[in-house]
Design a protein around this motif. Structure first.
Motif, PDB file in Angstrom:
ATOM      1  N   UNK A   1     -20.209 -31.785 -65.095  1.00  0.00           N
ATOM      2  CA  UNK A   1     -21.488 -31.184 -64.738  1.00  0.00           C
ATOM      3  C   UNK A   1     -22.488 -32.317 -64.577  1.00  0.00           C
ATOM      4  N   UNK A   2     -23.410 -32.130 -63.668  1.00  0.00           N
ATOM      5  CA  UNK A   2     -24.408 -33.161 -63.384  1.00  0.00           C
ATOM      6  C   UNK A   2     -25.540 -33.070 -64.417  1.00  0.00           C
TER       7      UNK A   2
ATOM      8  N   UNK B   1     -19.127 -36.201 -58.455  1.00  0.00           N
ATOM      9  CA  UNK B   1     -18.539 -37.536 -58.460  1.00  0.00           C
ATOM     10  C   UNK B   1     -17.791 -37.744 -57.142  1.00  0.00           C
ATOM     11  N   UNK B   2     -18.039 -38.872 -56.490  1.00  0.00           N
ATOM     12  CA  UNK B   2     -17.360 -39.169 -55.230  1.00  0.00           C
ATOM     13  C   UNK B   2     -16.566 -40.467 -55.300  1.00  0.00           C
TER      14      UNK B   2
ATOM     15  N   UNK C   1     -23.182 -33.477 -73.558  1.00  0.00           N
ATOM     16  CA  UNK C   1     -21.782 -33.808 -73.806  1.00  0.00           C
ATOM     17  C   UNK C   1     -20.879 -32.621 -73.479  1.00  0.00           C
ATOM     18  N   UNK C   2     -19.615 -32.927 -73.127  1.00  0.00           N
ATOM     19  CA  UNK C   2     -18.660 -31.903 -72.723  1.00  0.00           C
ATOM     20  C   UNK C   2     -17.352 -32.072 -73.485  1.00  0.00           C
ATOM     21  N   UNK C   3     -16.694 -30.970 -73.783  1.00  0.00           N
ATOM     22  CA  UNK C   3     -15.331 -31.020 -74.285  1.00  0.00           C
ATOM     23  C   UNK C   3     -14.389 -31.239 -73.106  1.00  0.00           C
ATOM     24  N   UNK C   4     -13.188 -31.758 -73.388  1.00  0.00           N
ATOM     25  CA  UNK C   4     -12.248 -32.099 -72.321  1.00  0.00           C
ATOM     26  C   UNK C   4     -10.838 -31.682 -72.693  1.00  0.00           C
TER      27      UNK C   4
ATOM     28  N   UNK D   1     -19.599 -37.961 -73.254  1.00  0.00           N
ATOM     29  CA  UNK D   1     -20.766 -38.001 -72.373  1.00  0.00           C
ATOM     30  C   UNK D   1     -20.378 -38.307 -70.929  1.00  0.00           C
ATOM     31  N   UNK D   2     -21.298 -38.095 -70.033  1.00  0.00           N
ATOM     32  CA  UNK D   2     -21.023 -38.231 -68.603  1.00  0.00           C
ATOM     33  C   UNK D   2     -20.532 -39.631 -68.243  1.00  0.00           C
TER      34      UNK D   2
END
Length: 265
Positions: free
Chosen positions: A235-236, A113-114, A240-243, A207-208
């Motif tokens: 991650x690219x 991410x930029x 889904x990711x935990x936060x 999700x992303x």
């Protein structure tokens, strides 16, 4: 390729003001295949923003939450920069008239991410960040305030629904913080954390398009985050990711220790 952050913010603000606000609490919602909600506002905002982004940056790939899984598949493998849009994060809030939702846009380059923008149209708060300019709120530089608190005196944003039952039960029976909230918009949650409106964060699965812009803004403003596995959050990939997050390093260390996380970065 040059991406004008002010122009991007203007595109997001106009789309939200003209497509979201007139429909607030006035649209029906339906269930998507994954069980999440969809309204005509989600589709209208996505179509509007996608068209304007193509007009200014025709070679940048577009990934939107309301695209089908088949349309989304493989897009993150592109060598080109990629827009990642959640046109309405907090759809169930929006449809029910609950004033907590946002538009979220991130830009991915070479798997990172930029740039990120999260806009809350009801409060007219536009959070933004880029690698070059850092984080801002309505154009004013934004830095995560140090809490000066230990964990037991904090306010936490916790999404219990997607946590493992054992962890959810432990949080309810042995809460390590002073107070807990759950608002319903991942992108806006990260931005509220960035302003110090809460101090620690936990979400079991996003999700992303939910987290990429908000977490990037939080990180660029000096916040700390990881997954429940102790990995960097972004991650690219479409999985889904935990936060896990905290506004300052001492609090992050205390929060991750309580959660039993072994930090790997």
């Amino acid at each position: 390729m040059h991406y004008d952050l002010q122009l991007l913010q203007a595109i997001i603000v106009r789309a939200a003001s003209e497509e979201l606000l007139p429909r607030f609490a006035r649209v029906a919602r339906e269930h998507k295949a994954d069980g999440s909600f969809l309204t005509e506002a989600d589709l209208a905002v996505q179509q509007r923003i996608a068209a304007e982004l193509r007009q200014h940056w025709p070679e940048t790939v577009f990934l939107g939450e309301e695209m089908t899984a088949e349309q989304q598949a493989g897009l993150l493998d592109s060598a080109q920069p990629i827009w990642c849009l959640d046109p309405l994060d907090g759809t169930s809030n929006f449809a029910a008239g609950i004033p907590y939702f946002a538009v979220s846009l991130s830009l991915l380059e070479k798997g990172e991410v930029v740039l990120g923008i999260v806009y809350d149209p009801l409060r007219d708060e536009c959070f933004a960040a880029s690698k070059e300019s850092g984080a801002t709120l309505n154009g004013v530089p934004l830095q995560v305030p140090a809490s000066g608190l230990d964990l037991r005196h904090t306010t936490a944003i916790i999404d219990f629904k997607r946590l493992a039952p054992e962890l959810a039960v432990r949080l309810v029976s042995e809460p390590p913080y002073a107070s807990q909230r759950s608002f319903g918009s991942v992108a806006l949650d990260w931005c509220w954390l960035t302003t110090g409106r809460s101090h620690v964060y936990l979400h079991g699965r996003s999700n992303i398009w939910d987290y990429s812009a908000g977490n990037f803004i939080f990180t660029m403003a000096g916040g700390h985050s990881c997954t429940l596995e102790g990995e960097p959050l972004f991650v690219n990939a479409l999985r889904a990711r935990s936060s896990v997050g905290a506004v300052d390093l001492p609090l992050f260390r205390e929060w991750t220790q309580w959660l039993g996380i072994d930090i790997r970065h």
